[in-house]
Scaffold this motif. Structure first.
Motif, mmCIF file in Angstrom:
data_model
loop_
_atom_site.group_PDB
_atom_site.id
_atom_site.type_symbol
_atom_site.label_atom_id
_atom_site.label_comp_id
_atom_site.label_asym_id
_atom_site.label_seq_id
_atom_site.Cartn_x
_atom_site.Cartn_y
_atom_site.Cartn_z
ATOM 1 N N MET A 1 72.301 57.672 29.274
ATOM 2 C CA MET A 1 72.464 56.680 28.253
ATOM 3 C C MET A 1 72.320 55.274 28.835
ATOM 4 N N ARG A 2 72.810 55.107 30.043
ATOM 5 C CA ARG A 2 72.694 53.807 30.702
ATOM 6 C C ARG A 2 71.219 53.471 30.958
ATOM 7 N N PHE A 3 70.429 54.497 31.242
ATOM 8 C CA PHE A 3 69.002 54.291 31.460
ATOM 9 C C PHE A 3 68.343 53.709 30.212
ATOM 10 N N LEU A 4 68.693 54.232 29.042
ATOM 11 C CA LEU A 4 68.112 53.724 27.803
ATOM 12 C C LEU A 4 68.515 52.276 27.544
ATOM 13 N N ARG A 5 69.745 51.934 27.882
ATOM 14 C CA ARG A 5 70.192 50.556 27.708
ATOM 15 C C ARG A 5 69.380 49.617 28.599
ATOM 16 N N TYR A 6 69.203 49.997 29.863
ATOM 17 C CA TYR A 6 68.421 49.155 30.770
ATOM 18 C C TYR A 6 66.949 49.100 30.361
ATOM 19 N N LEU A 7 66.442 50.204 29.860
ATOM 20 C CA LEU A 7 65.061 50.216 29.385
ATOM 21 C C LEU A 7 64.895 49.266 28.199
ATOM 22 N N PHE A 8 65.827 49.297 27.268
ATOM 23 C CA PHE A 8 65.774 48.403 26.118
ATOM 24 C C PHE A 8 65.877 46.945 26.558
ATOM 25 N N LEU A 9 66.782 46.653 27.493
ATOM 26 C CA LEU A 9 66.917 45.278 27.971
ATOM 27 C C LEU A 9 65.649 44.822 28.697
ATOM 28 N N PHE A 10 65.054 45.706 29.468
ATOM 29 C CA PHE A 10 63.814 45.367 30.157
ATOM 30 C C PHE A 10 62.698 45.082 29.156
ATOM 31 N N LEU A 11 62.576 45.914 28.134
ATOM 32 C CA LEU A 11 61.543 45.696 27.124
ATOM 33 C C LEU A 11 61.792 44.408 26.346
ATOM 34 N N ALA A 12 63.050 44.097 26.030
ATOM 35 C CA ALA A 12 63.362 42.853 25.326
ATOM 36 C C ALA A 12 63.027 41.649 26.193
ATOM 37 N N ALA A 13 63.301 41.719 27.491
ATOM 38 C CA ALA A 13 62.967 40.616 28.397
ATOM 39 C C ALA A 13 61.453 40.468 28.526
ATOM 40 N N PHE A 14 60.751 41.585 28.545
ATOM 41 C CA PHE A 14 59.292 41.536 28.634
ATOM 42 C C PHE A 14 58.689 40.899 27.382
ATOM 43 N N VAL A 15 59.190 41.271 26.214
ATOM 44 C CA VAL A 15 58.697 40.690 24.960
ATOM 45 C C VAL A 15 59.026 39.205 24.910
ATOM 46 N N ALA A 16 60.216 38.827 25.364
ATOM 47 C CA ALA A 16 60.585 37.411 25.393
ATOM 48 C C ALA A 16 59.680 36.632 26.349
ATOM 49 N N ALA A 17 59.337 37.223 27.485
ATOM 50 C CA ALA A 17 58.435 36.557 28.426
ATOM 51 C C ALA A 17 57.042 36.395 27.832
ATOM 52 N N LEU A 18 56.553 37.425 27.148
ATOM 53 C CA LEU A 18 55.249 37.316 26.489
ATOM 54 C C LEU A 18 55.267 36.240 25.402
ATOM 55 N N PHE A 19 56.345 36.193 24.625
ATOM 56 C CA PHE A 19 56.465 35.170 23.584
ATOM 57 C C PHE A 19 56.496 33.779 24.199
#
Length: 103
Positions: A1-19
């Motif tokens: 479950m912790r893996f999914l949380r970190y994956l979601f945070l990584f994807l959110a940071a990636f989208v924010a960086a692209l934006f």
């Protein structure tokens, strides 16, 4: 479950960086007395997000603190009542076989 949380945070940071990369433009904000502030769009969005998020977060923290205080008060009251009540003898309930043998 912790893996999914970190994956979601990584994807959110990636989208924010692209934006941020795609929208790195200056936005003029008209202030008082004819002052104009040139601010980068991602920084402006971050400030407005925090301006809306912080009051609700502070309210959430105070509500949690208040509920925690009420729970601790209730637990102390229950413990005090347990100590003050005399120990009663256990109630013995007759078994079904004993009830059938009664006249």
């Amino acid at each position: 479950m912790r893996f999914l949380r970190y994956l979601f945070l990584f994807l959110a940071a990636f989208v924010a960086a692209l934006f941020t990369y795609g929208n790195w433009t200056r936005v003029g904000i008209n202030l008082w007395s004819g002052l104009v502030a040139d601010v980068n769009l991602p920084f402006l969005l971050l400030v407005t997000f925090l301006a809306g998020f912080m009051p609700m977060w502070i309210y959430h923290l105070t509500a949690r603190w208040r509920l925690r205080q009420r729970l601790q008060t209730t637990e102390r009251t229950v413990e005090a009542l347990r100590v003050s009540l005399p120990a009663s003898e256990p109630v013995v309930v007759p078994a079904a076989a004993d009830v059938a043998a009664l006249p």
